[in-house]
Design a protein around this motif. Structure first.
Motif, PDB file in Angstrom:
ATOM      1  N   PRO A 127      18.965 -45.343 -68.487  1.00 16.86           N
ATOM      2  CA  PRO A 127      17.814 -47.068 -68.709  1.00 16.86           C
ATOM      3  C   PRO A 127      18.622 -47.575 -67.042  1.00 16.86           C
ATOM      4  CG  PRO A 127      18.756 -46.853 -71.218  1.00 16.86           C
ATOM      5  CD  PRO A 127      19.414 -44.944 -69.863  1.00 16.86           C
ATOM      6  N   ILE A 128      19.930 -47.318 -66.281  1.00 18.99           N
ATOM      7  CA  ILE A 128      19.693 -47.954 -64.980  1.00 18.99           C
ATOM      8  C   ILE A 128      19.309 -47.373 -63.960  1.00 18.99           C
ATOM      9  CG2 ILE A 128      22.196 -48.547 -64.285  1.00 18.99           C
ATOM     10  CD1 ILE A 128      23.927 -47.382 -66.291  1.00 18.99           C
ATOM     11  N   ASN A 129      18.909 -46.241 -63.996  1.00 23.92           N
ATOM     12  CA  ASN A 129      18.036 -46.024 -63.219  1.00 23.92           C
ATOM     13  C   ASN A 129      16.448 -46.183 -62.643  1.00 23.92           C
ATOM     14  OD1 ASN A 129      19.830 -43.024 -63.613  1.00 23.92           O
ATOM     15  ND2 ASN A 129      19.986 -44.499 -61.839  1.00 23.92           N
ATOM     16  N   LYS A 130      16.326 -46.456 -64.472  1.00 20.96           N
ATOM     17  CA  LYS A 130      14.928 -47.395 -64.689  1.00 20.96           C
ATOM     18  C   LYS A 130      14.784 -48.694 -63.864  1.00 20.96           C
ATOM     19  CE  LYS A 130      13.036 -44.368 -68.504  1.00 20.96           C
ATOM     20  NZ  LYS A 130      14.115 -43.340 -68.131  1.00 20.96           N
ATOM     21  N   ILE A 131      15.906 -49.666 -64.516  1.00 18.64           N
ATOM     22  CA  ILE A 131      15.938 -50.783 -63.865  1.00 18.64           C
ATOM     23  C   ILE A 131      16.054 -51.234 -61.762  1.00 18.64           C
ATOM     24  CG2 ILE A 131      17.582 -53.286 -63.466  1.00 18.64           C
ATOM     25  CD1 ILE A 131      18.410 -51.873 -66.199  1.00 18.64           C
ATOM     26  N   TYR A 132      16.696 -50.085 -61.957  1.00 14.64           N
ATOM     27  CA  TYR A 132      16.854 -50.025 -60.623  1.00 14.64           C
ATOM     28  C   TYR A 132      15.205 -49.087 -59.450  1.00 14.64           C
ATOM     29  CZ  TYR A 132      21.104 -52.249 -59.799  1.00 14.64           C
ATOM     30  OH  TYR A 132      21.936 -53.089 -59.936  1.00 14.64           O
ATOM     31  N   GLU A 133      14.525 -48.495 -60.073  1.00 16.01           N
ATOM     32  CA  GLU A 133      13.211 -48.601 -59.666  1.00 16.01           C
ATOM     33  C   GLU A 133      12.160 -49.668 -60.013  1.00 16.01           C
ATOM     34  OE1 GLU A 133      12.194 -45.117 -61.913  1.00 16.01           O
ATOM     35  OE2 GLU A 133      13.641 -43.640 -62.156  1.00 16.01           O
ATOM     36  N   ASP A 134      12.069 -50.327 -60.911  1.00 13.32           N
ATOM     37  CA  ASP A 134      11.425 -51.282 -61.248  1.00 13.32           C
ATOM     38  C   ASP A 134      11.864 -52.197 -59.574  1.00 13.32           C
ATOM     39  OD1 ASP A 134      10.273 -50.090 -63.181  1.00 13.32           O
ATOM     40  OD2 ASP A 134      11.203 -51.309 -64.341  1.00 13.32           O
ATOM     41  N   ILE A 135      13.668 -53.028 -59.651  1.00 15.47           N
ATOM     42  CA  ILE A 135      13.513 -53.754 -58.243  1.00 15.47           C
ATOM     43  C   ILE A 135      13.315 -52.908 -56.790  1.00 15.47           C
ATOM     44  CG2 ILE A 135      15.774 -54.265 -57.001  1.00 15.47           C
ATOM     45  CD1 ILE A 135      16.868 -54.294 -60.190  1.00 15.47           C
TER      46      ILE A 135
END
Length: 161
Positions: free
Chosen positions: A152-160
Protein backbone atom coordinates in the motif's frame (compact mmCIF):
# COMPACT_ATOMS: atom_id res chain seq x y z
CA UNK A 1 5.58 16.97 -21.70
CA UNK A 2 6.02 17.25 -17.90
CA UNK A 3 8.25 20.02 -16.71
CA UNK A 4 11.61 19.32 -15.12
CA UNK A 5 10.28 20.60 -11.80
CA UNK A 6 7.39 18.12 -11.79
CA UNK A 7 9.55 15.10 -12.59
CA UNK A 8 12.69 15.79 -10.60
CA UNK A 9 12.09 18.47 -7.99
CA UNK A 10 8.70 17.89 -6.41
CA UNK A 11 8.57 20.07 -3.30
CA UNK A 12 5.92 19.44 -0.68
CA UNK A 13 5.16 21.94 2.05
CA UNK A 14 2.20 23.13 4.12
CA UNK A 15 -1.12 21.32 3.59
CA UNK A 16 0.28 19.33 0.68
CA UNK A 17 3.07 18.00 2.91
CA UNK A 18 0.66 17.20 5.76
CA UNK A 19 -1.54 15.26 3.32
CA UNK A 20 1.44 13.36 1.89
CA UNK A 21 2.75 12.38 5.32
CA UNK A 22 -0.71 11.38 6.58
CA UNK A 23 -1.27 9.21 3.49
CA UNK A 24 2.14 7.62 3.98
CA UNK A 25 1.40 6.88 7.64
CA UNK A 26 -1.90 5.22 6.67
CA UNK A 27 -0.04 3.22 4.01
CA UNK A 28 2.54 2.10 6.57
CA UNK A 29 -0.20 0.98 8.99
CA UNK A 30 -2.05 -0.89 6.24
CA UNK A 31 1.12 -2.55 4.92
CA UNK A 32 2.15 -3.52 8.45
CA UNK A 33 -1.25 -5.15 9.08
CA UNK A 34 -1.10 -6.93 5.72
CA UNK A 35 2.40 -8.32 6.41
CA UNK A 36 1.51 -9.34 9.94
CA UNK A 37 3.28 -8.21 13.07
CA UNK A 38 5.86 -10.98 13.30
CA UNK A 39 8.86 -8.62 12.97
CA UNK A 40 9.75 -5.78 15.34
CA UNK A 41 8.59 -2.44 13.92
CA UNK A 42 12.08 -0.97 13.35
CA UNK A 43 13.22 -4.05 11.41
CA UNK A 44 10.02 -4.06 9.35
CA UNK A 45 10.50 -0.35 8.52
CA UNK A 46 14.07 -1.07 7.32
CA UNK A 47 12.60 -3.61 4.89
CA UNK A 48 10.17 -1.03 3.47
CA UNK A 49 12.43 2.03 3.42
CA UNK A 50 16.03 2.93 2.82
CA UNK A 51 16.68 5.25 5.76
CA UNK A 52 19.40 7.92 5.82
CA UNK A 53 21.59 9.57 3.21
CA UNK A 54 24.21 6.81 3.27
CA UNK A 55 21.68 3.99 2.85
CA UNK A 56 19.76 5.82 0.10
CA UNK A 57 23.03 6.54 -1.73
CA UNK A 58 24.14 2.91 -1.43
CA UNK A 59 20.84 1.58 -2.84
CA UNK A 60 20.82 4.11 -5.69
CA UNK A 61 24.42 3.26 -6.61
CA UNK A 62 23.55 -0.45 -6.79
CA UNK A 63 20.63 0.22 -9.13
CA UNK A 64 21.38 0.16 -12.82
CA UNK A 65 21.50 3.50 -14.60
CA UNK A 66 18.65 4.21 -17.01
CA UNK A 67 19.53 4.13 -20.70
CA UNK A 68 17.81 5.77 -23.63
CA UNK A 69 15.64 2.69 -24.00
CA UNK A 70 14.70 2.71 -20.32
CA UNK A 71 14.98 -1.09 -20.21
CA UNK A 72 18.19 -1.59 -18.23
CA UNK A 73 16.51 -1.07 -14.86
CA UNK A 74 14.34 -4.14 -15.53
CA UNK A 75 17.15 -6.50 -16.49
CA UNK A 76 18.32 -8.99 -13.87
CA UNK A 77 21.39 -7.82 -11.96
CA UNK A 78 24.81 -9.00 -13.03
CA UNK A 79 26.54 -11.33 -10.62
CA UNK A 80 29.67 -9.67 -9.31
CA UNK A 81 31.57 -9.35 -6.10
CA UNK A 82 30.00 -5.94 -5.43
CA UNK A 83 26.40 -7.19 -5.79
CA UNK A 84 26.16 -9.94 -3.21
CA UNK A 85 22.78 -8.87 -1.92
CA UNK A 86 19.65 -8.93 -4.09
CA UNK A 87 18.98 -5.78 -6.09
CA UNK A 88 16.62 -3.39 -4.32
CA UNK A 89 14.86 -0.75 -6.39
CA UNK A 90 13.65 2.57 -5.05
CA UNK A 91 10.33 3.96 -6.18
CA UNK A 92 11.01 7.49 -4.87
CA UNK A 93 13.30 9.34 -2.48
CA UNK A 94 12.06 11.82 0.12
CA UNK A 95 14.67 14.46 0.99
CA UNK A 96 14.52 17.12 3.70
CA UNK A 97 15.14 20.49 2.08
CA UNK A 98 16.39 22.03 5.35
CA UNK A 99 19.58 19.94 5.44
CA UNK A 100 22.55 21.76 6.90
CA UNK A 101 25.18 21.55 5.52
CA UNK A 102 23.50 21.11 2.15
CA UNK A 103 26.45 19.19 0.66
CA UNK A 104 25.14 16.13 2.54
CA UNK A 105 22.38 15.73 -0.05
CA UNK A 106 23.89 17.59 -3.00
CA UNK A 107 24.70 14.35 -4.87
CA UNK A 108 21.21 12.83 -4.56
CA UNK A 109 19.41 14.69 -7.41
CA UNK A 110 21.95 13.62 -10.03
CA UNK A 111 22.24 10.08 -8.76
CA UNK A 112 18.48 9.60 -8.49
CA UNK A 113 17.94 11.13 -11.93
CA UNK A 114 20.46 8.76 -13.52
CA UNK A 115 18.52 5.83 -12.02
CA UNK A 116 15.10 7.17 -12.99
CA UNK A 117 14.02 7.64 -9.37
CA UNK A 118 12.02 10.79 -8.61
CA UNK A 119 12.98 13.03 -5.68
CA UNK A 120 10.39 14.58 -3.41
CA UNK A 121 11.66 17.47 -1.32
CA UNK A 122 10.05 17.97 2.08
CA UNK A 123 9.99 21.57 3.29
CA UNK A 124 8.54 22.50 6.67
CA UNK A 125 8.94 25.38 9.13
CA UNK A 126 9.47 22.88 11.96
CA UNK A 127 12.09 21.06 9.92
CA UNK A 128 11.65 18.59 7.08
CA UNK A 129 14.11 16.19 8.68
CA UNK A 130 11.93 16.05 11.81
CA UNK A 131 8.84 15.29 9.73
CA UNK A 132 10.64 12.54 7.81
CA UNK A 133 11.98 11.08 11.06
CA UNK A 134 8.43 10.74 12.37
CA UNK A 135 7.58 8.41 9.47
CA UNK A 136 10.27 5.89 10.39
CA UNK A 137 10.15 6.27 14.19
CA UNK A 138 13.40 8.25 14.45
CA UNK A 139 14.14 11.73 15.74
CA UNK A 140 15.30 12.95 12.33
CA UNK A 141 15.90 11.57 8.85
CA UNK A 142 17.48 13.59 6.06
CA UNK A 143 16.57 11.14 3.28
CA UNK A 144 14.22 8.18 2.98
CA UNK A 145 14.01 5.91 -0.04
CA UNK A 146 10.76 4.04 -0.65
CA UNK A 147 11.58 0.49 -1.72
CA UNK A 148 9.48 -1.14 -4.42
CA UNK A 149 7.62 -3.86 -2.56
CA UNK A 150 4.17 -3.79 -4.19
CA UNK A 151 2.47 -2.78 -0.94
CA UNK A 152 0.00 0.00 0.00
CA UNK A 153 2.88 2.44 0.54
CA UNK A 154 3.95 1.98 -3.09
CA UNK A 155 0.38 2.48 -4.33
CA UNK A 156 0.25 5.87 -2.58
CA UNK A 157 3.43 7.03 -4.31
CA UNK A 158 2.30 5.65 -7.69
CA UNK A 159 -0.72 7.95 -7.45
CA UNK A 160 1.43 10.93 -6.41
CA UNK A 161 4.02 10.44 -9.13
Amino acid sequence: MPSKASTENNCYEGEQLASLLQSTKRGIELARCTDGNSLPEKIWLKQQFSIGVNDVTRVLERMRPCTELGKSAQLPPLISSTHRSPLVKLQAVLVASDTKPNWLTKHLPGLASSRGVPLIFVKDNKGGSLRLGELVKLKTAIAIGIKEKGNPINKIYEDIL
